[in-house]
Design a protein around this motif. Structure first.
Motif, PDB file in Angstrom:
ATOM      1  N   ALA A  49       0.813  -1.211   0.000  1.00 52.52           N
ATOM      2  CA  ALA A  49       0.000   0.000   0.000  1.00 52.52           C
ATOM      3  C   ALA A  49       0.852   1.269   0.000  1.00 52.52           C
ATOM      4  N   VAL A  50       2.109   1.144   0.378  1.00 51.58           N
ATOM      5  CA  VAL A  50       3.018   2.301   0.433  1.00 51.58           C
ATOM      6  C   VAL A  50       3.830   2.415  -0.851  1.00 51.58           C
ATOM      7  N   TYR A  51       4.101   1.278  -1.453  1.00 53.49           N
ATOM      8  CA  TYR A  51       4.955   1.233  -2.644  1.00 53.49           C
ATOM      9  C   TYR A  51       4.179   1.742  -3.860  1.00 53.49           C
ATOM     10  N   PRO A  52       4.675   2.747  -4.576  1.00 53.24           N
ATOM     11  CA  PRO A  52       3.952   3.279  -5.746  1.00 53.24           C
ATOM     12  C   PRO A  52       4.100   2.345  -6.942  1.00 53.24           C
ATOM     13  N   GLN A  53       2.987   1.906  -7.464  1.00 53.27           N
ATOM     14  CA  GLN A  53       2.998   0.956  -8.569  1.00 53.27           C
ATOM     15  C   GLN A  53       3.119   1.665  -9.917  1.00 53.27           C
ATOM     16  N   LYS A  54       3.904   1.056 -10.815  1.00 52.41           N
ATOM     17  CA  LYS A  54       3.998   1.465 -12.214  1.00 52.41           C
ATOM     18  C   LYS A  54       4.367   2.939 -12.374  1.00 52.41           C
ATOM     19  N   VAL A  55       5.411   3.366 -11.669  1.00 48.31           N
ATOM     20  CA  VAL A  55       5.939   4.718 -11.844  1.00 48.31           C
ATOM     21  C   VAL A  55       7.424   4.622 -12.165  1.00 48.31           C
TER      22      VAL A  55
ATOM     23  N   ASP B  98       8.746  12.383 -10.237  1.00 43.21           N
ATOM     24  CA  ASP B  98       8.573  13.057  -8.955  1.00 43.21           C
ATOM     25  C   ASP B  98       7.870  12.151  -7.949  1.00 43.21           C
ATOM     26  N   VAL B  99       6.958  11.313  -8.430  1.00 44.51           N
ATOM     27  CA  VAL B  99       6.250  10.405  -7.537  1.00 44.51           C
ATOM     28  C   VAL B  99       7.238   9.454  -6.863  1.00 44.51           C
ATOM     29  N   TRP B 100       8.143   8.898  -7.644  1.00 43.31           N
ATOM     30  CA  TRP B 100       9.127   7.963  -7.075  1.00 43.31           C
ATOM     31  C   TRP B 100      10.049   8.672  -6.084  1.00 43.31           C
ATOM     32  N   GLN B 101      10.510   9.852  -6.440  1.00 41.84           N
ATOM     33  CA  GLN B 101      11.385  10.598  -5.537  1.00 41.84           C
ATOM     34  C   GLN B 101      10.645  10.968  -4.251  1.00 41.84           C
ATOM     35  N   GLY B 102       9.355  11.305  -4.384  1.00 40.24           N
ATOM     36  CA  GLY B 102       8.562  11.593  -3.200  1.00 40.24           C
ATOM     37  C   GLY B 102       8.368  10.370  -2.326  1.00 40.24           C
ATOM     38  N   PHE B 103       8.199   9.208  -2.958  1.00 43.13           N
ATOM     39  CA  PHE B 103       8.112   7.949  -2.222  1.00 43.13           C
ATOM     40  C   PHE B 103       9.385   7.701  -1.427  1.00 43.13           C
ATOM     41  N   LYS B 104      10.537   7.921  -2.034  1.00 43.02           N
ATOM     42  CA  LYS B 104      11.800   7.710  -1.340  1.00 43.02           C
ATOM     43  C   LYS B 104      11.908   8.604  -0.101  1.00 43.02           C
ATOM     44  N   LEU B 105      11.466   9.850  -0.241  1.00 41.73           N
ATOM     45  CA  LEU B 105      11.494  10.773   0.898  1.00 41.73           C
ATOM     46  C   LEU B 105      10.509  10.336   1.975  1.00 41.73           C
ATOM     47  N   PHE B 106       9.320   9.925   1.557  1.00 39.80           N
ATOM     48  CA  PHE B 106       8.314   9.466   2.517  1.00 39.80           C
ATOM     49  C   PHE B 106       8.812   8.231   3.261  1.00 39.80           C
ATOM     50  N   ARG B 107       9.379   7.314   2.526  1.00 38.75           N
ATOM     51  CA  ARG B 107       9.910   6.083   3.118  1.00 38.75           C
ATOM     52  C   ARG B 107      10.982   6.396   4.150  1.00 38.75           C
TER      53      ARG B 107
ATOM     54  N   LEU C 107       9.599  18.991  -1.341  1.00 33.11           N
ATOM     55  CA  LEU C 107       8.240  19.054  -0.803  1.00 33.11           C
ATOM     56  C   LEU C 107       7.218  18.785  -1.899  1.00 33.11           C
ATOM     57  N   ASP C 108       7.455  19.329  -3.098  1.00 32.07           N
ATOM     58  CA  ASP C 108       6.564  19.057  -4.236  1.00 32.07           C
ATOM     59  C   ASP C 108       6.544  17.560  -4.570  1.00 32.07           C
ATOM     60  N   GLN C 109       7.697  16.921  -4.445  1.00 27.41           N
ATOM     61  CA  GLN C 109       7.772  15.487  -4.745  1.00 27.41           C
ATOM     62  C   GLN C 109       6.983  14.663  -3.723  1.00 27.41           C
ATOM     63  N   ILE C 110       7.046  15.040  -2.455  1.00 21.64           N
ATOM     64  CA  ILE C 110       6.263  14.339  -1.441  1.00 21.64           C
ATOM     65  C   ILE C 110       4.770  14.489  -1.724  1.00 21.64           C
ATOM     66  N   ILE C 111       4.336  15.688  -2.098  1.00 24.64           N
ATOM     67  CA  ILE C 111       2.931  15.921  -2.421  1.00 24.64           C
ATOM     68  C   ILE C 111       2.530  15.114  -3.651  1.00 24.64           C
TER      69      ILE C 111
ATOM     70  N   LYS D 108      -0.482  12.346  -3.700  1.00 24.28           N
ATOM     71  CA  LYS D 108      -1.580  12.421  -4.666  1.00 24.28           C
ATOM     72  C   LYS D 108      -1.675  11.135  -5.489  1.00 24.28           C
ATOM     73  N   HIS D 109      -0.527  10.584  -5.851  1.00 24.94           N
ATOM     74  CA  HIS D 109      -0.522   9.331  -6.604  1.00 24.94           C
ATOM     75  C   HIS D 109      -1.162   8.215  -5.775  1.00 24.94           C
ATOM     76  N   GLN D 110      -0.789   8.113  -4.503  1.00 23.03           N
ATOM     77  CA  GLN D 110      -1.348   7.069  -3.652  1.00 23.03           C
ATOM     78  C   GLN D 110      -2.844   7.274  -3.430  1.00 23.03           C
ATOM     79  N   GLU D 111      -3.285   8.518  -3.399  1.00 22.50           N
ATOM     80  CA  GLU D 111      -4.716   8.800  -3.266  1.00 22.50           C
ATOM     81  C   GLU D 111      -5.504   8.222  -4.444  1.00 22.50           C
ATOM     82  N   GLN D 112      -4.893   8.219  -5.609  1.00 24.72           N
ATOM     83  CA  GLN D 112      -5.554   7.692  -6.805  1.00 24.72           C
ATOM     84  C   GLN D 112      -5.455   6.172  -6.906  1.00 24.72           C
ATOM     85  N   HIS D 113      -4.678   5.547  -6.040  1.00 23.50           N
ATOM     86  CA  HIS D 113      -4.494   4.096  -6.091  1.00 23.50           C
ATOM     87  C   HIS D 113      -4.728   3.477  -4.715  1.00 23.50           C
TER      88      HIS D 113
END
Length: 277
Positions: free
Chosen positions: A174-180, A185-194, A255-259, A263-268
Motif C-alpha cells: 500500500a506504500v509502494y507506488p505501482q507502475k511509476v 517526482d512520484v518515485w522521488q517523493g516515495f523515497k522521501l516518505f519512506r 516538498l513538491d515530490q512528497i505531495i 496524490k498518486h497514492q490517493e488515486q491508487h
C-alpha cells in the motif's frame, strides 16, 4: 524501548515474527523464514569488535561503544544474500516489537553503521537511559556521521533481538507506488516518505502508528491544499506541539515530490481490505 521523540525511521507492523528470549543471541530472518541464530559476542562468531566514538543523540553527548560493523553482522547472519538485488531493506526488531526499517544501500555508506553491545565507560552493558533507566541491551544500532540522525531518516533502535531481510514492495504494497518511473517526482517523493515519514505515519494501515494514517479512510490531500501541506511538513512546530520533527532542510522541489507521491497514492488507494487497484 521507548520511541525517542525525534526518532524518524521506517517501521514494520507489530507481530510479524516470533519472539525470543532476551540475551546476546540475534535471530536472522529472510522475510518470514529464520535462517540463522547467532550470539554475536561469542568467541566463535567470527566477528571482530572495535571501539567507536560518536555523538549520541539519545544521551546528547559524546559516547564510546564497543561495536561490530553492521556490514559484518549482515554477512555473518545472511552470508552474501543480503547483497542480492532482490532485497531492498532490513528491519531491526526490538524486544517490544518496534521494527524500524533501513534501506540496504545505507549499510556500507561512509560514515558507517555499527551494532554496539557495550558502553565502553561501563564494566558491562549500557548506560541507563531516561527516567525509567532503559537498558539498550543486547544490541544498539549507532551511526558515526554528523548527518546520520533521527531527523534525516537514520534509525537508532536499541534492544535489538532480530534482523530481518525483506523486499519493501512485498511488505508494504500500500506504500509502494505501482507502475511509476524511478526518475519521476512520484518515485522521488516515495523515497522521501519512506525515509522521513513511515516511522510514524501509515498508508492504508501499513507503516507507523504514532501519527495518523495519511491515506485511509480519507487521504490527507483530499482535504488539505498543497501549500498548507508543504508548510506543515517543513515545519510542523509552527502549527502545534507534537512528536513530528521539523524538516527545514527540505527544499521546495522535495516538498513538491512528497505531495506528488501522496496524490498518486490517493488515486491508487485500497477499495477493500484485500483489493487494491
Amino acid at each position: 524501548m521507548k520511541h525517542f521523540k525525534w526518532f524518524v525511521l521506517l517501521i514494520v507492523c507489530l507481530g510479524q515474527y516470533p519472539r525470543v528470549s532476551e540475551g546476546s543471541v540475534v535471530q536472522f530472518f529472510i522475510e518470514q523464514e529464520e535462517v540463522a541464530s547467532v550470539d554475536l559476542t561469542a568467541p566463535d562468531s567470527g566477528l571482530k569488535s572495535q571501539m567507536v566514538d560518536l555523538y549520541d543523540p539519545y544521551f546528547n553527548k559524546t559516547k564510546k561503544y564497543e561495536a561490530f560493523r553492521l556490514s559484518d553482522v549482515m554477512t555473518r547472519g545472511f552470508a552474501e544474500r543480503w547483497r542480492a538485488p532482490e532485497f531492498s531493506d532490513v528491519a531491526f526488531v526490538a524486544l517490544d516489537g518496534y521494527q524500524p526499517v533501513l534501506g540496504l544501500e545505507h549499510i556500507e555508506e561512509k560514515p558507517e553503521a555499527w551494532l554496539a553491545f557495550r558502553d565502553a565507560d561501563r564494566a558491562s552493558g549500557f548506560e541507563p537511559f531516561g527516567e525509567k533507566h532503559i537498558d539498550f541491551s543486547p544490541y544498539y544500532l549507532i551511526w558515526t556521521g554528523d548527518h546520520q540522525r533521527f531527523t534525516t531518516g537514520y534509525p537508532w533502535p536499541n534492544q535489538i533481538i532480530k534482523i530481518v531481510l525483506l523486499r519493501f514492495q512485498n511488505r508494504y504494497p500500500a506504500v509502494y507506488p505501482q507502475k511509476v518511473r524511478e526518475t519521476s517526482d512520484v518515485w522521488q517523493g516515495f523515497k522521501l516518505f519512506r525515509q522521513r515519514c513511515l516511522t510514524c505515519h501509515a498508508m492504508d494501515r501499513q507503516g507507523g502508528w504514532l501519527g495518523p494514517d495519511l491515506l485511509m479512510p480519507k487521504g490527507i490531500v483530499s482535504y488539505r491544499d498543497d501549500e498548507f501541506l508543504k508548510a506543515y511538513i517543513r515545519k510542523p512546530s509552527d502549527f502545534r506541539y507534537s512528536k513530528m520533527p521539523d524538516n527545514e532542510d527540505l527544499g521546495t522541489k522535495e516538498l513538491d515530490q512528497i505531495i506528488a507521491y501522496l496524490k498518486h497514492q490517493e488515486q491508487h488507494k485500497t477499495t477493500g481490505d484485500s483489493e487494491r487497484q
